[in-house]
Design a protein around this motif. Sequence first.
Motif, PDB file in Angstrom:
ATOM      1  N   GLY A  75       0.783  -1.227   0.000  1.00  0.00           N
ATOM      2  CA  GLY A  75       0.000   0.000   0.000  1.00  0.00           C
ATOM      3  C   GLY A  75       0.814   1.276   0.000  1.00  0.00           C
ATOM      4  O   GLY A  75       0.249   2.372   0.125  1.00  0.00           O
ATOM      5  N   HIS A  76       2.113   1.177  -0.148  1.00  0.00           N
ATOM      6  CA  HIS A  76       2.952   2.374  -0.050  1.00  0.00           C
ATOM      7  C   HIS A  76       2.733   3.276  -1.264  1.00  0.00           C
ATOM      8  O   HIS A  76       2.766   2.822  -2.409  1.00  0.00           O
ATOM      9  CB  HIS A  76       4.425   1.975   0.026  1.00  0.00           C
ATOM     10  CG  HIS A  76       5.300   3.045   0.601  1.00  0.00           C
ATOM     11  ND1 HIS A  76       5.563   4.228  -0.054  1.00  0.00           N
ATOM     12  CD2 HIS A  76       5.972   3.115   1.790  1.00  0.00           C
ATOM     13  CE1 HIS A  76       6.360   4.978   0.684  1.00  0.00           C
ATOM     14  NE2 HIS A  76       6.613   4.332   1.810  1.00  0.00           N
ATOM     15  N   PRO A  77       2.499   4.578  -1.029  1.00  0.00           N
ATOM     16  CA  PRO A  77       2.215   5.478  -2.160  1.00  0.00           C
ATOM     17  C   PRO A  77       3.376   5.614  -3.140  1.00  0.00           C
ATOM     18  O   PRO A  77       3.173   5.964  -4.304  1.00  0.00           O
ATOM     19  CB  PRO A  77       1.908   6.820  -1.472  1.00  0.00           C
ATOM     20  CG  PRO A  77       2.514   6.717  -0.101  1.00  0.00           C
ATOM     21  CD  PRO A  77       2.426   5.280   0.269  1.00  0.00           C
ATOM     22  N   LYS A  78       4.594   5.330  -2.705  1.00  0.00           N
ATOM     23  CA  LYS A  78       5.740   5.461  -3.600  1.00  0.00           C
ATOM     24  C   LYS A  78       5.685   4.464  -4.759  1.00  0.00           C
ATOM     25  O   LYS A  78       6.255   4.707  -5.828  1.00  0.00           O
ATOM     26  CB  LYS A  78       7.045   5.299  -2.823  1.00  0.00           C
ATOM     27  CG  LYS A  78       8.273   5.796  -3.570  1.00  0.00           C
ATOM     28  CD  LYS A  78       9.490   5.837  -2.674  1.00  0.00           C
ATOM     29  CE  LYS A  78      10.689   6.448  -3.402  1.00  0.00           C
ATOM     30  NZ  LYS A  78      10.533   7.896  -3.604  1.00  0.00           N
ATOM     31  N   ASN A  79       4.982   3.347  -4.549  1.00  0.00           N
ATOM     32  CA  ASN A  79       4.884   2.357  -5.629  1.00  0.00           C
ATOM     33  C   ASN A  79       4.223   2.960  -6.864  1.00  0.00           C
ATOM     34  O   ASN A  79       4.748   2.864  -7.979  1.00  0.00           O
ATOM     35  CB  ASN A  79       4.093   1.134  -5.155  1.00  0.00           C
ATOM     36  CG  ASN A  79       4.814   0.366  -4.064  1.00  0.00           C
ATOM     37  OD1 ASN A  79       6.035   0.388  -3.972  1.00  0.00           O
ATOM     38  ND2 ASN A  79       4.050  -0.316  -3.219  1.00  0.00           N
ATOM     39  N   ARG A  80       3.078   3.578  -6.674  1.00  0.00           N
ATOM     40  CA  ARG A  80       2.377   4.185  -7.803  1.00  0.00           C
ATOM     41  C   ARG A  80       3.162   5.369  -8.364  1.00  0.00           C
ATOM     42  O   ARG A  80       3.199   5.594  -9.582  1.00  0.00           O
ATOM     43  CB  ARG A  80       0.976   4.607  -7.367  1.00  0.00           C
ATOM     44  CG  ARG A  80       0.104   5.202  -8.453  1.00  0.00           C
ATOM     45  CD  ARG A  80      -0.122   4.281  -9.626  1.00  0.00           C
ATOM     46  NE  ARG A  80      -0.785   3.036  -9.276  1.00  0.00           N
ATOM     47  CZ  ARG A  80      -1.227   2.163 -10.176  1.00  0.00           C
ATOM     48  NH1 ARG A  80      -1.059   2.383 -11.476  1.00  0.00           N
ATOM     49  NH2 ARG A  80      -1.821   1.050  -9.793  1.00  0.00           N
ATOM     50  N   GLN A  81       3.835   6.120  -7.488  1.00  0.00           N
ATOM     51  CA  GLN A  81       4.646   7.250  -7.944  1.00  0.00           C
ATOM     52  C   GLN A  81       5.768   6.781  -8.865  1.00  0.00           C
ATOM     53  O   GLN A  81       6.038   7.381  -9.912  1.00  0.00           O
ATOM     54  CB  GLN A  81       5.231   7.996  -6.743  1.00  0.00           C
ATOM     55  CG  GLN A  81       4.206   8.710  -5.889  1.00  0.00           C
ATOM     56  CD  GLN A  81       4.771   9.185  -4.562  1.00  0.00           C
ATOM     57  OE1 GLN A  81       5.985   9.138  -4.324  1.00  0.00           O
ATOM     58  NE2 GLN A  81       3.899   9.630  -3.670  1.00  0.00           N
ATOM     59  N   GLN A  82       6.428   5.676  -8.472  1.00  0.00           N
ATOM     60  CA  GLN A  82       7.523   5.179  -9.307  1.00  0.00           C
ATOM     61  C   GLN A  82       7.007   4.587 -10.613  1.00  0.00           C
ATOM     62  O   GLN A  82       7.658   4.722 -11.662  1.00  0.00           O
ATOM     63  CB  GLN A  82       8.344   4.143  -8.545  1.00  0.00           C
ATOM     64  CG  GLN A  82       9.265   4.766  -7.498  1.00  0.00           C
ATOM     65  CD  GLN A  82      10.334   3.788  -7.025  1.00  0.00           C
ATOM     66  OE1 GLN A  82      10.205   3.210  -5.958  1.00  0.00           O
ATOM     67  NE2 GLN A  82      11.374   3.612  -7.824  1.00  0.00           N
TER      68      GLN A  82
END
Length: 371
Positions: free
Chosen positions: A176-183
């Motif tokens: 669920g970490h938002p950085k996944n979608r950002q990357q």
Amino acid sequence: MTAYDRAPAFLTIDVGAVVANWRLIRDRVGPGCEAAAVVKADCYGLGAERIVPGLAAAGCRTFFVATIDEGIAIRKVLPREVTVAILGGPLPGAAADLAEHALTPVLNSLDQIGLWAGYAAATGSRLKAALHLDTGMSRLGLDAPAVAMLAADPALLNGIDPILVMSHMACADETGHPKNRQQLTAFQTLSGQLGLPARRSLGASSTIFLGPDYHFDLVRPGAVLYGLNPTPDQANPMAAVVALHARILQVRDVDSPMTVGYGATHSVRGKGRVAVAALGYADGVFRSLGNSGFGVIEGERVPVVGRISMDLTTFDVSALAPEQARPGALIEIIGPHQAADDLAAQGGTIGYEVLTALGRRYLRTYQGEVV
């Protein structure tokens, strides 16, 4: 006396399980995406020369290592048409070695692109390479300004045939970490700016389990091949690969006010027995496991007491019958009752470090090899 008779500790590595884990990943991503294999650090400490042939026989055609020497080593057991990619890229003066051994560098900076393009020009060659984009790790990789320079000046890649554009995720084991979608968004944007007809790759072990959006054309499973859990918040979908057992050298009676081990960090409280097993931090059993880890004898947990020594670890076997804990008997350190990830959690680290730290004094036995 045989090697088994004189061995104080035993490491069993199931090559068949590694291959099964690769096939699980291959089937998960489907026919439109290639499953490569990350075999750096000697297959995470488990033995590349024994494991890589099994993966190749199963159909793996792209392998990733960290250094040129690692690439040269596995090239000895792979045909030249199989891709061997070097994640660290070319070092100054090493381009000829890469070309000689048919190794594909991952180009992480404009400097590395210049080195590889310069060698291509000097030799009149067209050389394959992968391009690594930094999408948020701030580690290796071409950042956004460097990508913009490449997009504006394609001549920087003269002599280079980019066969892959790739990146690496920072927080993929946290679903669920938002950085996944950002990357993911950054990778789509930066790779699109380059506009190259190369395949794309974002997914390493945990990233693969974030879903099809992260798969692209090639995935790079590493830790999952060796049985580590890519989804720490869920049950491990991978087959176990490693088992580690150590012999008991001595069992002794103890009673208060005796202490155990260096620093007298464990005080005995009442009558009991301790077993001394033949492995320690020289064998990759972390010192941080002192007074916190455990082993398993015949399905029963036996806690570590006292500090881990270089060659010895001491367990409280007071709850077991004497015939269960006796000199020569085996204590499970990694196995059905305790995975490498479990051992890592007790020692305050990760399964990657557990596997790569496994020592060379163990009697290593390989199962399920291709013959």
